[in-house]
Design a protein around this motif. Structure first.
Motif, PDB file in Angstrom:
ATOM      1  N   VAL A   4       9.373  48.537 -20.165  1.00 17.72           N
ATOM      2  CA  VAL A   4       8.446  47.413 -20.109  1.00 17.72           C
ATOM      3  C   VAL A   4       7.251  47.868 -19.278  1.00 17.72           C
ATOM      4  N   LEU A   5       6.075  47.911 -19.901  1.00 15.92           N
ATOM      5  CA  LEU A   5       4.844  48.290 -19.215  1.00 15.92           C
ATOM      6  C   LEU A   5       4.145  47.025 -18.749  1.00 15.92           C
ATOM      7  N   THR A   6       3.611  47.028 -17.532  1.00 18.17           N
ATOM      8  CA  THR A   6       2.876  45.877 -17.023  1.00 18.17           C
ATOM      9  C   THR A   6       1.617  46.332 -16.309  1.00 18.17           C
ATOM     10  N   ILE A   7       0.549  45.564 -16.493  1.00 18.38           N
ATOM     11  CA  ILE A   7      -0.692  45.744 -15.741  1.00 18.38           C
ATOM     12  C   ILE A   7      -0.929  44.419 -15.030  1.00 18.38           C
ATOM     13  N   VAL A   8      -1.080  44.477 -13.704  1.00 18.15           N
ATOM     14  CA  VAL A   8      -1.100  43.276 -12.876  1.00 18.15           C
ATOM     15  C   VAL A   8      -2.377  43.220 -12.047  1.00 18.15           C
ATOM     16  N   ASP A   9      -2.962  42.031 -11.957  1.00 22.08           N
ATOM     17  CA  ASP A   9      -4.101  41.774 -11.081  1.00 22.08           C
ATOM     18  C   ASP A   9      -3.577  41.628  -9.655  1.00 22.08           C
ATOM     19  N   ARG A  10      -4.127  42.402  -8.735  1.00 24.93           N
ATOM     20  CA  ARG A  10      -3.639  42.364  -7.357  1.00 24.93           C
ATOM     21  C   ARG A  10      -3.924  41.034  -6.666  1.00 24.93           C
ATOM     22  N   CYS A  14      -1.280  37.910 -11.590  1.00 24.95           N
ATOM     23  CA  CYS A  14      -1.068  37.583 -12.997  1.00 24.95           C
ATOM     24  C   CYS A  14      -0.878  38.878 -13.787  1.00 24.95           C
ATOM     25  N   VAL A  15      -0.069  38.786 -14.827  1.00 23.42           N
ATOM     26  CA  VAL A  15       0.141  39.916 -15.726  1.00 23.42           C
ATOM     27  C   VAL A  15      -1.023  39.920 -16.712  1.00 23.42           C
ATOM     28  N   LEU A  16      -1.827  40.975 -16.664  1.00 29.49           N
ATOM     29  CA  LEU A  16      -3.015  41.058 -17.518  1.00 29.49           C
ATOM     30  C   LEU A  16      -2.705  41.663 -18.878  1.00 29.49           C
ATOM     31  N   SER A  17      -1.727  42.547 -18.912  1.00 27.08           N
ATOM     32  CA  SER A  17      -1.317  43.180 -20.157  1.00 27.08           C
ATOM     33  C   SER A  17       0.108  43.678 -19.979  1.00 27.08           C
ATOM     34  N   MET A  29       0.635  53.756 -23.423  1.00 25.25           N
ATOM     35  CA  MET A  29       0.092  53.272 -22.153  1.00 25.25           C
ATOM     36  C   MET A  29      -1.409  53.006 -22.242  1.00 25.25           C
ATOM     37  N   GLN A  30      -2.125  53.816 -22.997  1.00 21.31           N
ATOM     38  CA  GLN A  30      -3.560  53.596 -23.179  1.00 21.31           C
ATOM     39  C   GLN A  30      -3.797  52.292 -23.941  1.00 21.31           C
ATOM     40  N   ALA A  31      -2.989  52.022 -24.952  1.00 28.16           N
ATOM     41  CA  ALA A  31      -3.124  50.775 -25.715  1.00 28.16           C
ATOM     42  C   ALA A  31      -2.884  49.561 -24.821  1.00 28.16           C
TER      43      ALA A  31
END
Length: 135
Positions: A4-10, A14-17, A29-31
């Motif tokens: 599970v890949l997650t990109i989070v706003d510090r 919130c989970v951005l992607s 990961m680039q996608a």
């Protein structure tokens, strides 16, 4: 194995992607990174693939948790609320599609809760309060 890949706003946490993938490849990961809004700064842990990605803004790889604590907290919440992601558990998703739908619902509720907590810090906000009733 499924990742599970997650990109989070510090700031908002919130989970951005996010994405569910079978392999942590540069392409996957680039996608995931490209689906997130552009940030002013990016931080990651020392996983080697992160060094191969295009960020479009300053990027810093850290070996400590000083700049990656937000994503670590979200990952801990994912494991806490979604028992199928708990470590050393017999609960798991038999179908990848079921895991994707489960995470989609979690991210929707989690992000609404995080934004509500920022607006009303003294108001108790439990994740279950942000699940919409089906009827």
């Amino acid at each position: 194995m499924i990742y599970v890949l997650t990109i989070v706003d510090r700031d908002t946490r919130c989970v951005l992607s996010w994405d569910v993938v079978l392999e942590r490849t540069s392409e996957a990961m680039q996608a995931c990174l490209e689906r997130a809004p552009q940030a002013k700064q990016y931080y990651s842990d020392a996983f080697p693939v992160y060094d191969t990605l295009y960020y479009g803004a300053p990027y810093e790889m850290r070996t400590d948790k000083q700049e990656t604590y937000s994503v670590e907290a979200v990952n801990a919440d994912l494991r806490h609320y979604l028992k199928r992601l708990a470590r050393k558990s017999r609960c798991f998703s038999r179908r990848m599609q079921a895991l994707v739908k489960n995470i989609q619902l979690f991210v929707y509720c989690y992000n609404h809760r995080q934004l509500t907590k920022r607006l009303f810090p003294t108001y108790p906000s439990h994740l279950v309060d942000f699940v919409c009733p089906l009827s």
